[in-house]
Design a protein around this motif. Sequence first.
Motif, PDB file in Angstrom:
ATOM      1  N   LYS A   1       0.838  -1.212   0.000  1.00 43.53           N
ATOM      2  CA  LYS A   1       0.000   0.000   0.000  1.00 43.53           C
ATOM      3  C   LYS A   1       0.869   1.258   0.000  1.00 43.53           C
ATOM      4  CE  LYS A   1      -3.955  -1.648   2.695  1.00 43.53           C
ATOM      5  NZ  LYS A   1      -4.549  -1.614   4.037  1.00 43.53           N
TER       6      LYS A   1
ATOM      7  N   GLN B   1       0.885   4.170  -2.787  1.00 42.13           N
ATOM      8  CA  GLN B   1       0.675   5.581  -2.412  1.00 42.13           C
ATOM      9  C   GLN B   1       1.849   6.436  -2.886  1.00 42.13           C
ATOM     10  OE1 GLN B   1       0.321   5.364   1.848  1.00 42.13           O
ATOM     11  NE2 GLN B   1      -1.669   4.364   1.756  1.00 42.13           N
TER      12      GLN B   1
ATOM     13  N   LYS C   1       1.615   7.275  -6.399  1.00 40.41           N
ATOM     14  CA  LYS C   1       0.588   8.298  -6.632  1.00 40.41           C
ATOM     15  C   LYS C   1       1.102   9.696  -6.299  1.00 40.41           C
ATOM     16  CE  LYS C   1      -3.961   6.124  -6.197  1.00 40.41           C
ATOM     17  NZ  LYS C   1      -5.012   5.844  -5.240  1.00 40.41           N
ATOM     18  N   LYS C   2       1.853   9.779  -5.193  1.00 39.02           N
ATOM     19  CA  LYS C   2       2.266  11.086  -4.679  1.00 39.02           C
ATOM     20  C   LYS C   2       3.498  11.658  -5.382  1.00 39.02           C
ATOM     21  CE  LYS C   2       2.332  11.732  -0.110  1.00 39.02           C
ATOM     22  NZ  LYS C   2       1.298  12.604   0.473  1.00 39.02           N
TER      23      LYS C   2
END
Lengths: 141, 141, 80, 80
Positions: free
Chosen positions: A65, A69, A72-73
């Motif tokens: 996860k 993330q 994505k960031k």
Amino acid sequence: MKNKISIKITSKKLNMQTCYDLVSDDSSGGIAFFVGTVRNITKGKTVNQLDFSSYETMAEKEMKKIALQTFKKYDIIKIAIHHAVGELQIGDIPVIIAVSSAHRGAAFDACQYTIDTLKQTVPIWKKEHFDDGEVWVNTHP
Amino acid sequence: MKNKISIKITSKKLNMQTCYDLVSDDSSGGIAFFVGTVRNITKGKTVNQLDFSSYETMAEKEMKKIALQTFKKYDIIKIAIHHAVGELQIGDIPVIIAVSSAHRGAAFDACQYTIDTLKQTVPIWKKEHFDDGEVWVNTHP
Amino acid sequence: MKIRTLFFGIAKDIVGHSSKIIELKKKTTIGQFQVYLTEEYIDLKGVNNFAFAVNEEYATSDHQINENDTVAVIPPVSGG
Amino acid sequence: MKIRTLFFGIAKDIVGHSSKIIELKKKTTIGQFQVYLTEEYIDLKGVNNFAFAVNEEYATSDHQINENDTVAVIPPVSGG
């Protein structure tokens, strides 16, 4: 995404070169690493040995996860999150995080975000052994 | 300060473990690394080989200046700044920066500051060899 | 006044030497020395702004060069 | 209702098992289950706030536990 993320929980010694090879990429401008260190003193007392244990299946999910993330960031290319479990001696490495990116700023930011989040969410526990007993880190006020 | 700063310009292969050993410290909470990567493509053309050359005595002085500035700006324990010179093959590592600190935020910030400043001030030059010629990086508009 | 001049990177390729003793007739600043070099070695004009070091320290164009100084021509650096 | 319960870290040391099947009489939330566990294993009260996971996902105290769920007691983590 599969060959862009390497997640590992292992009782073998962690290896920086392995992580380098996993995240190294033709389009990378460089790789940011975080390498954990085992302190031999905690609050003035000598640590003889450490044990790391994990809820392995869940820890791997949580690490994955974090990796997703991070993608994505930040504008990154590949990431490796490797954590050691079992008995660690002083000098052994508990964790390595490696991130490659075209832009080194993103690699640094993503690496820092990953270790900060790992320390908050991934179910791994550290027990420190002293001459006069043992302590589960963070468990008591 | 002497055993807190490791500066090296070498024609031998750089080694992450060596840098880890140099900056690892009992009071360290972790080590931030930047590891350079040699791209095999520049502007769409395949790079066959790279040559790094330096003004070695001045480069070492400039690297030492950066290390001292880094100690002034950030709460760090030890730093290593190692740069390779000579002929590098694809996959070789041109630069390693390693910083230990009690606080990982400071280690990351110091590591990033060091590579950013090195790329601006340290007299080292990279020449890329292509099938149809060679280019000194950054030298032409 | 004799100046030991070092050439690095593309400057070395253009000049054809890594080191040369250059004789200057009068007191000279780095800025004036740069003009002299780009007249002597016309191809240096094509290079992005290069810097100079005097005795292994970066020097600005108003820096006065002294006898026996070592002056280095520093093209844009590209380490890291 | 049978719940497979896993204990990690200090919780494992306190409870003396890494895994236990616990029989619950009625529908139970994580919050209610926590109360049950701290009554059963009084030493768990001395531990900093611990978390729970249901089927390998963190669960809040209002989360309803279902038959055959695997519930894990997660003491404060200390990896890295």
